[in-house]
Design an enzyme around this catalytic site. Structure first.
Site: not given
Lengths: 135, 534
Positions: B281, B440-442
């Site tokens: 993201h 911030y969303h791996p």
């Protein structure tokens, strides 16, 4: 951090952090201390990149201005930094950007400075301590 | 109890029913569920344990204490993207904005059709979401405390005809101190460190902090325990050894660390999917110079959203920045930078999040298990989506009265009005000309799926290859989610806890067992009734 890079950072701090009315000037010792801690806590890759950027910045100044960055008058040093930031070759823009990231974070992390900008950390810390939300 | 390194006197070797690696959105809920079910649970967390008294409003210190590698984790590729990840009890939930959104229906449908996850039923997930939302006090951000920055952007977007609203968050009595990402100083945010972990500890779980797991012990195709070391908080050097013998092991270290651990241990590799399929993201932000002060950074940073473009993969979400972070983000140095910082209170900020369509990424084993390498390249379509999101945000800011809008796009760092917007719209961006992006969303690097040939874990969270080894973190999400993932990770973790309970008590798992849903419904009803009685 090697003494060489600490010395360079002390000189770089006032170049990146220009004095403006109403805000305190750069505190080179504070910048060096913060950088030391921040780089130690981070990745070896970023540490290497950071030191490399200091060397590249110096080399670029010598190559384009014919003088050491630290011997330039403040206005010219500022123009040099700005020219890199806005350079159409992104890799050159990255040189001051990487260095500036940590230098600016260390400077604007100060309680007194944040309070002057309207973010009164001490007052908010006290308020938050008294609130203490329980589940 | 929560064990800190200073309390240790030597090596530790112990037995437990379940060993959980990581205490974030995946590890915390599993620890609570299983500890409350009566199992002995050991949680091993690489970061330290901090309480709200330690959160001091200083972003710089927070990066060094609460984030992996002081927040310096970045992807290799074009453009370079910073991916800050929490490394503390509570994981990234301790340093996120608290946004709690359910998986979008079209994404779940895709998981059913393309990933073979039909037994991930919407009804079951909705039950889990509802229970979690109640437990975490999830409600829409209070307009009274969202802050002028978010209000102004949202009101203007709505005037332009874009749909949006206030985001649901896991916060109780939030006063909007504006520092969610540096640890909530009042304890209002119900991150895992103040919710699931304390409840797990009350139920008997033990949490060992500053403990890094290096080895997963597998015998005869079954996991039997983990081995690792405690770390000196100051130097990061290894101190005492830690070993846990457990019939069930749960990996919950996140989408970078979990595949790295599997790769270093050479397990679960036959599908060739460990570390592949990374999505993150990518996020861009715009800043806008306004005429009036916006009260920065007071207010809930991520409290408003504009979702009109969500079907295209663009979600706009609020963000406010303390001075130290805004100073890092401005695209100039020297005098110009100082002059801009003097106008800090008049600079508005808003962010965008791109749900990937054609970007590609993977995590590979780095020189050490601690530092995996993440390769990620944004695809042409996603670069266009990012540009469009910047154009949309700039349009809203100008409609709100902005004098200038600052963007992360080379050649368009400063926009002055409609003419610049038109110029940007016509320009084909170079990936190397995008800077200052973060993510911030791996997720997705140990994808869940119905086929052992192209996925790493089953729908229960158990790996296809190693019996009793479960993965419960963002790495199992098989596709880019399009929304903040913490609630979905928690829901899948609670679901997996049910399967682990089955395994430990009955020795088998049946993910298609129809009575599971009934049992879950009954359990949630019982819990609700007991809460009301109390």
């Amino acid at each position: 951090m090697r003494a060489y890079f600490a010395r360079r950072l002390r000189l770089l701090a006032p170049i990146f952090i220009e004095p403006v009315e109403g805000l305190p000037p750069a505190d080179p010792e504070g910048v060096v201390e913060f950088n030391r801690e921040f780089l130690r806590a981070g990745t070896p890759a970023f540490r290497l990149l950071y030191y490399a950027m200091i060397l590249v910045l110096q080399a670029l100044c010598l190559a384009t201005r014919g003088k050491s960055l630290y011997s330039l008058p403040p206005d010219e040093a500022d123009r040099f930094i700005q020219s890199l930031y806005s350079h159409r070759v992104s890799a050159l823009g990255a040189v001051p950007a990487v260095l500036g990231t940590v230098i600016y974070m260390s400077h604007y992390n100060r309680d007194d400075l944040q309070a002057l900008l309207g973010f009164d950390v001490a007052a908010m810390r006290e308020e938050a301590a008294q609130r203490g939300v329980q589940r | 109890m929560i064990v800190k390194p200073g309390e240790l006197t030597g090596n530790i070797r112990r037995e437990a029913d379940v060993a959980i690696i990581g205490s974030g959105a995946g590890g915390g809920p599993i620890a609570k569920e299983l500890a409350e079910a009566g199992y002995s649970v050991v949680v091993l967390e690489e970061g330290g344990y901090f309480t709200r008294e330690d959160f001091d409003f200083r972003p710089g210190q927070a990066f060094m204490r609460l984030y992996r590698d002081a927040g310096q984790t970045a992807t290799v590729g074009l453009p370079v993207i910073i991916v800050p990840q929490g490394k503390t009890v509570g994981g990234t939930t301790t340093v996120n904005s608290g946004t709690c959104l359910r998986v979008p229906r079209h994404v779940l449908k895709r998981w059913h059709l393309e990933c073979g996850l039909r037994d991930l039923e919407e009804d079951e997930l909705n039950l889990l979401y509802a229970a979690l939302e109640e437990y975490l006090f999830v409600k829409r951000a209070d307009p009274e405390v969202v802050g002028e920055n978010n209000l102004l952007f949202l009101r203007t977007a709505e005037k332009l005809g874009y749909s949006g609203g206030f985001l649901p968050r896991n916060a109780k009595d939030c006063e909007g101190y504006g520092v969610c990402a540096y640890g909530c100083p009042s304890g209002a945010k119900q991150s895992v460190d103040v919710s699931f972990i304390p409840d797990a500890v009350r139920a008997g779980a033990d949490v060992y902090t500053r403990c890094r797991v290096e080895r997963i012990v597998v015998r005869g195709g079954k996991v039997t325990g983990v081995r690792g070391h405690f770390l000196d908080p100051r130097s990061g050097r290894r101190t005492f050894r830690m070993g846990v013998d457990a019939p069930v092991v749960v990996l919950a270290g996140g989408a970078f660390q979990t595949p790295s651990l599997l790769l270093h241990n050479r397990i679960c590799l036959s599908s060739g999917r460990v570390g592949e399929n990374l999505s993150i993201h990518p996020c861009g932000a715009t800043m806008a110079l306004m005429d009036e002060p916006l009260g920065n950074p007071r207010g809930i940073p991520q409290s408003a959203y504009v979702d009109d473009f969500a079907p295209e993969g663009i979600m706009l979400e609020g963000v406010t920045l303390p001075p130290a972070i805004m100073a890092m983000t401005l695209p100039w140095g020297g005098r110009r930078h100082a002059e801009a910082m003097c106008m800090y209170s008049r600079i508005g900020t808003f962010g965008s999040m791109i749900s990937e369509h054609d970007s590609s990424g993977r995590v590979v084993a780095g020189p050490s298990a601690r530092q995996p390498l993440a390769f990620y390249n944004m695809g042409r379509g996603d670069v266009e989506r990012l540009k469009r999101s910047v154009l949309l945000m700039a349009e809203v800011w100008f409609a709100a009265g902005a004098r200038r809008v600052y963007t992360p796009l080379e050649g368009f760092k400063e926009l002055a009005g409609a003419r610049d917007l038109g110029r940007l719209a016509r320009t084909r961006l170079r990936r190397a000309g995008i800077y200052g992006l973060s993510a911030y969303h791996p997720m997705g690097t140990c994808a869940m799926g119905g086929d052992p040939h192209n996925s790493v874990v089953r729908s229960s969270g158990e790996t296809w290859e190693v019996e009793n080894l479960f993965i419960c973190d963002a790495s199992v999400l098989p596709t880019s989610l399009g929304v903040n993932p913490q609630l979905t990770i928690m829901a899948l973790a609670v679901r997996a806890a049910g399967f682990i309970d089955d395994r430990l008590s009955e020795g088998s798992i049946d993910t298609r067992n129809a009575s599971r849903l009934d049992r879950l419904r009954n359990r949630l009803r019982r819990e609700k009734e007991s809460t009301i009685v109390q």
